[in-house]
Motif scaffolding. Structure first.
Motif, mmCIF file in Angstrom:
data_model
loop_
_atom_site.group_PDB
_atom_site.id
_atom_site.type_symbol
_atom_site.label_atom_id
_atom_site.label_comp_id
_atom_site.label_asym_id
_atom_site.label_seq_id
_atom_site.Cartn_x
_atom_site.Cartn_y
_atom_site.Cartn_z
ATOM 1 N N ALA A 1 0.826 -1.214 0.000
ATOM 2 C CA ALA A 1 0.000 0.000 0.000
ATOM 3 C C ALA A 1 0.856 1.257 0.000
ATOM 4 N N PRO B 1 1.601 2.143 -4.129
ATOM 5 C CA PRO B 1 0.467 1.840 -5.006
ATOM 6 C C PRO B 1 0.838 1.915 -6.481
ATOM 7 N N TYR C 1 -7.636 -5.521 -6.042
ATOM 8 C CA TYR C 1 -6.532 -4.707 -5.536
ATOM 9 C C TYR C 1 -5.163 -5.347 -5.793
#
Length: 235
Positions: free
Chosen positions: A167, A170, A214
Motif C-alpha cells: 500500500a 500503489p 486490488y
C-alpha cells in the motif's frame, strides 16, 4: 530483553534452554506439551515462542496452527526434521523462523534477535506517520489497522506487513525477492510462501487471483497493489 515461552518435552534440552535464556536476561516460562503451550499463550503475553515439533500430546505443526488461531506472537520452530518441503510448509503455516536440531544456544540467540527486531519494528520498515489510502482500502501503519470500504480487516501480523508494504507503493510492481527481503527478512525462500499469504490476503479483500481487484500478480515479475478500475484515488 524478551519474554520467551519454551515448548520442549525433553527435560535436558528444556533446562539448557531455560538456563541460557535466563543468563541472557530474558524472562522465561516453559512447558512440555502443546496444550500447556496454548494455555500459556492465552493467559500471558510473550515476545517469542520456541516450539519443538516432537511433542507428546500433539504434533508441533498442529500446535503451530492452533497458536496462529489465537495469537500473532513470533514462533521459532525447533525441529529435527530437515526436509525442505516440511520447512516450507511450516513457514507457510505461520512460523517466523526455524532451527534444525541439534543447534547451539548461540545460533538460537541470533535467530531470536532477528525475529525480535522484525517484530518490534512493527513491520518491514519504519511506519509512516500517515494513513495509506488505495481506493476503498485504508492502512494505518502506526495503529496496525486496515479497513476496506469502512469495514475493519482481521489480518495476521504477516498479512498486515505485506499489505502495508504494498500500500505504501500503489501501482508499483514489487519483485518477489524484494518482498522476501523486506517483509519476511529472508534473502532466499520459496515463492509458495508469498503465494500462500497473497491468497489469504485476497480472500479477506473479497477477491481471487482469477478476478483481482486490488492485488495483481505479474507472472515472473512481482506483485502490485492498486485501486480497482474506475475507483480512482482519494484526494
Amino acid at each position: 530483553m524478551a519474554s520467551v515461552l519454551v515448548v520442549e518435552d525433553d527435560q535436558f534440552v528444556r533446562s539448557a534452554l531455560i538456563r541460557h535464556l535466563t543468563d541472557a536476561a530474558h524472562t522465561v516460562r516453559s512447558v512440555g506439551t502443546a496444550l500447556e503451550a496454548l494455555r500459556e499463550v492465552a493467559h500471558f503475553r510473550f515476545d517469542v515462542v520456541v516450539l519443538d515439533l516432537g511433542l507428546p500430546d500433539l504434533d508441533g505443526s498442529e500446535a503451530l496452527k492452533m497458536l496462529r488461531g489465537i495469537t500473532d506472537v513470533p514462533v521459532i520452530i525447533a525441529t529435527a526434521r530437515d526436509d525442505e518441503s516440511e520447512i516450507v510448509r511450516l513457514l507457510n503455516a505461520g512460523a517466523d523462523d526455524y532451527l534444525t536440531k541439534p543447534f547451539s544456544v548461540e545460533h538460537l540467540s541470533a535467530r531470536m534477535a532477528a525475529v525480535l527486531r522484525r517484530s518490534r519494528a512493527a513491520g518491514p520498515e519504519a511506519a509512516p506517520s500517515t494513513v495509506l489510502s488505495v481506493g476503498g482500502l485504508t492502512v494505518d501503519p502506526l495503529r496496525r489497522q486496515a479497513e476496506l470500504d469502512g469495514v475493519r480487516l482481521d489480518l495476521t501480523r504477516r498479512e498486515f506487513d505485506l499489505l502495508a508494504f504494498l500500500a505504501a507503493r500503489p501501482g508499483v510492481v514489487v519483485p518477489r525477492k524484494e518482498l522476501l527481503a523486506e517483509v519476511w527478512q529472508q534473502s532466499y525462500g520459496d515463492d509458495q510462501t508469498i503465494d500462500v499469504h497473497l491468497s489469504w490476503l485476497r480472500r479477506k479483500l473479497g477477491e481471487t487471483a482469477a478476478r483481482p481487484r486490488y492485488l495483481h500478480t505479474l507472472r515472473g515479475v512481482g506483485v502490485k497493489l492498486e485501486p480497482p478500475a474506475g475507483a480512482g484515488q482519494p484526494r
